[in-house]
Design a protein around this motif. Structure first.
Motif, PDB file in Angstrom:
ATOM      1  N   THR A 443       4.495  43.110 -46.852  1.00 24.81           N
ATOM      2  CA  THR A 443       5.175  41.970 -46.227  1.00 24.81           C
ATOM      3  C   THR A 443       4.156  40.995 -45.651  1.00 24.81           C
ATOM      4  OG1 THR A 443       7.075  43.382 -45.685  1.00 24.81           O
ATOM      5  CG2 THR A 443       6.874  41.304 -44.489  1.00 24.81           C
ATOM      6  N   ARG A 444       3.117  41.526 -45.037  1.00 24.65           N
ATOM      7  CA  ARG A 444       2.064  40.658 -44.512  1.00 24.65           C
ATOM      8  C   ARG A 444       1.347  39.934 -45.644  1.00 24.65           C
ATOM      9  NH1 ARG A 444      -0.778  44.284 -42.167  1.00 24.65           N
ATOM     10  NH2 ARG A 444      -2.844  43.999 -43.061  1.00 24.65           N
ATOM     11  N   SER A 446       2.800  38.951 -48.374  1.00 24.73           N
ATOM     12  CA  SER A 446       3.680  37.840 -48.761  1.00 24.73           C
ATOM     13  C   SER A 446       3.529  36.665 -47.796  1.00 24.73           C
ATOM     14  CB  SER A 446       5.137  38.301 -48.817  1.00 24.73           C
ATOM     15  OG  SER A 446       5.694  38.448 -47.530  1.00 24.73           O
ATOM     16  N   VAL A 447       3.299  36.958 -46.519  1.00 32.43           N
ATOM     17  CA  VAL A 447       3.051  35.899 -45.538  1.00 32.43           C
ATOM     18  C   VAL A 447       1.757  35.159 -45.887  1.00 32.43           C
ATOM     19  CG1 VAL A 447       2.600  35.375 -43.109  1.00 32.43           C
ATOM     20  CG2 VAL A 447       4.294  37.122 -43.717  1.00 32.43           C
ATOM     21  N   HIS A 450       2.356  32.937 -48.780  1.00 28.48           N
ATOM     22  CA  HIS A 450       3.170  31.809 -48.323  1.00 28.48           C
ATOM     23  C   HIS A 450       2.292  30.743 -47.683  1.00 28.48           C
ATOM     24  CE1 HIS A 450       7.193  30.397 -46.686  1.00 28.48           C
ATOM     25  NE2 HIS A 450       6.344  29.691 -45.964  1.00 28.48           N
ATOM     26  N   ARG A 451       1.347  31.172 -46.884  1.00 26.85           N
ATOM     27  CA  ARG A 451       0.545  30.217 -46.125  1.00 26.85           C
ATOM     28  C   ARG A 451      -0.576  29.587 -46.938  1.00 26.85           C
ATOM     29  NH1 ARG A 451       0.941  33.410 -40.276  1.00 26.85           N
ATOM     30  NH2 ARG A 451       3.169  32.967 -40.048  1.00 26.85           N
ATOM     31  N   ALA A 458       4.954  34.508 -53.052  1.00 27.55           N
ATOM     32  CA  ALA A 458       5.411  35.040 -51.770  1.00 27.55           C
ATOM     33  C   ALA A 458       6.851  35.528 -51.875  1.00 27.55           C
ATOM     34  CB  ALA A 458       5.286  33.973 -50.689  1.00 27.55           C
ATOM     35  N   ARG A 486      11.209  37.218 -44.827  1.00 26.97           N
ATOM     36  CA  ARG A 486      10.141  36.483 -45.517  1.00 26.97           C
ATOM     37  C   ARG A 486      10.619  35.992 -46.883  1.00 26.97           C
ATOM     38  NH1 ARG A 486       7.035  34.275 -42.162  1.00 26.97           N
ATOM     39  NH2 ARG A 486       6.305  33.352 -44.126  1.00 26.97           N
ATOM     40  N   ARG A 489      12.387  32.797 -46.142  1.00 23.55           N
ATOM     41  CA  ARG A 489      11.445  31.724 -45.804  1.00 23.55           C
ATOM     42  C   ARG A 489      10.830  31.134 -47.073  1.00 23.55           C
ATOM     43  NH1 ARG A 489       9.462  32.341 -40.420  1.00 23.55           N
ATOM     44  NH2 ARG A 489       8.130  30.545 -40.841  1.00 23.55           N
ATOM     45  N   ASP A 524      11.587  35.117 -35.343  1.00 22.76           N
ATOM     46  CA  ASP A 524      10.938  34.599 -36.550  1.00 22.76           C
ATOM     47  C   ASP A 524      11.985  34.192 -37.582  1.00 22.76           C
ATOM     48  OD1 ASP A 524       8.336  34.256 -38.054  1.00 22.76           O
ATOM     49  OD2 ASP A 524       9.389  35.585 -39.424  1.00 22.76           O
TER      50      ASP A 524
END
Length: 710
Positions: A443-444, A446-447, A450-451, A458, A486, A489, A524
């Motif tokens: 999951t991190r 994918s963050v 994303h960024r 992501a 996520r 998002r 979040d």
């Protein structure tokens, strides 16, 4: 001197030097011959029906065995099961047929087979019984005898040394030489060039998709279409041994023949390796080299015999990951100590490379990659009591490779390379604790994707991770809900607003109910949901939700936390000009300076606050001030993230607006034209952001740009 012998013992007495050879045969079995039955026929189990794809390498080898060229040595190297022997067999048949050569085939799998086979070659080339007996009994150098007769051969020859996976045997006895009398071809899993001085090395890999499909169709022509065969071939990694076994299985069935489609479904449902090996001939003696479940075990056994248990441990660790390029930096970490000492990882990896069990690939990042069927085979044979520590170590290595706090940045291909490995861990790991740790890391990841602006990766990563996690942990597990959040998002950033809301709204509600309204995960999700609401015309709902998120983050995290400051920054965009000047008793407009004090001038949240503050100034009609501020932000974004990053394009779009508002229409049109072109390439022409950019550009070109709200 007296002597006494019992049972089968013998006593010899002599006054001079004697050489005694004894042959003992026990039981009723006849004595076995001391050499191969033939060196004129290849000792292969199942010759290929048609050799597919290897045209280029065969042409190179054929050129080397022409009568006019001798003294050459060729080494065909590659992983077990890739078809090295099949290439040598085809060359052998062509050489003894149209090439007019004497073909000589020797198994070099072990010292005894090599020695017996090579002495049989000497006999074939004219050595007499006395010479052979002396060589067998150690009275004259055996290798010298063989090569003496090969050099003297009246006929040109082709000598194949098959399965030479222990090249030290060839080296120690000086068995591998070149000769003006013919050509030597060696097949081996050992790829290091130092084993083969003076030889020409030729790598034999997996087949191209079309040729791999033809192998299946050659063996089982009535089991499916070429397209179905291609699908099966891909799932078998296009490995010739696996293709041969699969085709054999499909062609041998009598009572209930399977189609290729049925075979593919069973590959997904059960033990892949066990199913593939069912294609071996059940009526023949089992040969480990012709079964995917056993062929690589030969190498692992050799590792253990040579004191290289770390190589076996490393391969078992790699089997927990995916058969995709794995950045070497993942392995070069202290966390690997759970499986093997980090100081021994280099030696272990070199051993795997030498045995063609993995290969180095450089796709902008140096990686190791192993074949999928190989990894499946190793995983299936791994002792059950070793799997927990392997899983835990693999998860820790992945976790260490993902940024602890992902920040906005330029495109990073190494992050995408981690995705298949993270998802593979979610499929393999059985214990709840390492499974939860794997889901957290993915999951991190994918963050982080994303960024960098890679919203599609992501989304796919978070969605698949959530699905895999839900099967084992349940739909309401905190980590599963976080992965779903996520996913939502990323859907928003992809312009799929309806899907994003349909996912984020129930996730947000579930998190509030299960963990409380001020829970960080719930906050979040609330922040992500307000972005969707604000971009679908429900500004009041978005403002109310964003204010609640800001208050919750201030209470839970503190007023100086980056997430709190980021929430407040969002209000600069959502609020009307009248409200933005009064929000927080006028303190909101000083947010950028607060961010500088708390986070520093170069922090991503600080730059975002300047960006949104410039928008607020633009809305308030303070065009020159807005233009100066957004210009600095746009330059910083381009410098840090590159010109195609979503942040950079968003800032550039605002800069084009301020330029036009300040009377610089041509400059504004040029900037916006570039934004439209880049968004069409990156997001697609139908993305809402692209559509909005085209509308703005059209307004500029019409000479009637829409004024901001004042």
């Amino acid at each position: 001197m007296d002597g006494h012998a019992e049972d089968h013992g013998r006593i010899y007495q002599t006054s001079g030097d004697q050489h005694i050879t004894e042959h003992h045969h026990y039981g009723g079995e006849p004595a076995t011959p001391c050499g191969p039955d033939s060196v004129r026929r290849p000792a292969v189990g199942r010759p290929p029906v048609v050799l597919r794809d290897r045209t280029e390498v065969l042409e190179r080898l054929r050129a080397g065995v022409r009568t006019s060229r001798t003294g050459e040595a060729y080494v065909l190297h590659g992983m077990g099961g890739c078809g090295k022997t099949a290439v040598a067999y085809t060359l052998f048949q062509q050489a003894i047929g149209e090439g007019g050569r004497v073909g000589l085939w020797v198994s070099a799998a072990d010292r005894a087979s090599l020695r017996a086979g090579m002495l049989a070659v000497a006999a074939d080339r004219g050595a007499d019984d006395g010479e052979l007996l002396a060589a067998r009994n150690g009275l004259r150098p055996a290798a010298d005898l063989v090569w003496q007769y090969l050099d003297r051969s009246a006929e040109p020859w082709l000598l194949v040394l098959d399965n030479a996976d222990q090249p030290e045997i060839l080296r120690d006895g000086s068995w591998l030489r070149t000769s003006p009398g013919g050509t030597v071809v060696v097949t081996t899993r050992r790829s290091a060039s130092h084993w083969w001085p003076g030889a020409e090395l030729q790598h034999i890999g997996v087949l191209p998709r079309a040729d791999a499909a033809r192998v299946l169709c050659d063996l089982a022509p009535h089991s499916g279409t070429p397209d179905e065969a291609a699908e099966i071939a891909e799932r078998l990694g296009r490995l010739p041994l696996a293709l041969t076994l699969a085709g054999g299985f499909l062609s041998q069935q009598v009572l209930d023949p399977w189609t290729m489609d049925t075979y593919g479904r069973h590959l997904d449902e059960g033990e892949r390796v066990e199913l593939i090996d069912q294609g071996a001939d059940a009526l023949s003696e089992r040969d480990p080299r012709r079964m995917v479940g056993l062929t690589w075990q030969l190498t692992l056994d050799a590792f253990e015999a040579r004191g290289l248990s770390e190589a076996t441990a490393l391969l078992r660790l790699l089997s927990r990951f995916a058969p995709e390029p794995l950045p070497l930096s993942v392995l070069n970490r202290a966390e690997i100590d759970g499986v093997l000492p980090r100081a021994r990882c280099e030696i272990a990896l070199r051993a795997l490379l030498d045995q063609s069990l993995t290969e180095l690939v450089d796709i902008g990042v140096r990686c190791a990659q192993s074949h999928g069927v190989l990894l499946d085979s190793v995983a299936a044979a791994t002792p059950a009591d070793r799997k927990p520590v392997l899983d835990t170590t693999a998860v820790r290595l992945l976790d260490a490779a993902v940024p602890v706090v992902p920040d906005a940045g330029p495109d990073d291909p190494s992050l995408r390379m981690l995705v298949p490995h993270g998802l593979a861990l979610l499929r393999h790991v059985q214990e709840p604790e390492p499974l939860a740790a794997a889901l957290t890391a993915v999951t991190r990841l994918s963050v982080a994707l994303h960024r960098t602006g890679d919203y599609l990766s992501a989304w796919e990563t978070a969605r698949t991770a959530a699905d895999l996690g839900e099967r084992r942990l349940g739909a309401d597990h905190r980590l599963v809900l976080a992965a779903r959040s996520r996913t939502g998002r990323a859907l928003f950033r992809l312009g799929r607003y309806a899907e994003a809301e349909a996912l984020l709204a129930p996730v947000h509600a579930a998190q509030k109910q299960l963990f409380g309204p001020h829970d960080p995960d719930a906050l979040d999700s609330g922040f992500g949901l307000q972005l969707v609401l604000g971009n679908t015309g429900r500004r009041d709902e978005a403002i109310a939700l964003l204010r609640a998120v800001t208050a919750g983050r201030r209470a839970a995290l503190g007023s100086a936390h980056p997430l709190t400051l980021r929430s407040r920054s969002g209000l600069l965009v959502l609020l009307s000009p009248a409200d933005v000047v009064t929000e927080e008793d006028g303190a909101l407009l000083s947010l950028p300076s607060q961010c500088v004090r708390s986070l520093g001038p170069d922090h991503t949240v600080t730059l975002g606050a300047h960006h949104n503050h410039a928008w607020a100034l633009y809305q308030l009609g303070r065009f020159e001030a807005a233009d100066q501020e957004i210009r600095r932000v746009a330059e910083a974004y381009r410098r840090r993230f590159g010109p195609d990053h979503p942040f950079a394009l968003s800032a550039q779009q605002l800069l084009s607006r301020t330029q036009v508002a300040c009377g610089r229409l041509d400059a504004g049109i040029a900037l916006m034209t570039d934004v439209v072109a880049r968004r069409e390439r990156g997001l697609g022409p139908a993305h809402p952001f692209t559509v909005d950019s085209r509308r703005v550009l059209s307004d500029f070109r019409s000479g009637n740009p829409r004024p901001p709200r004042v």
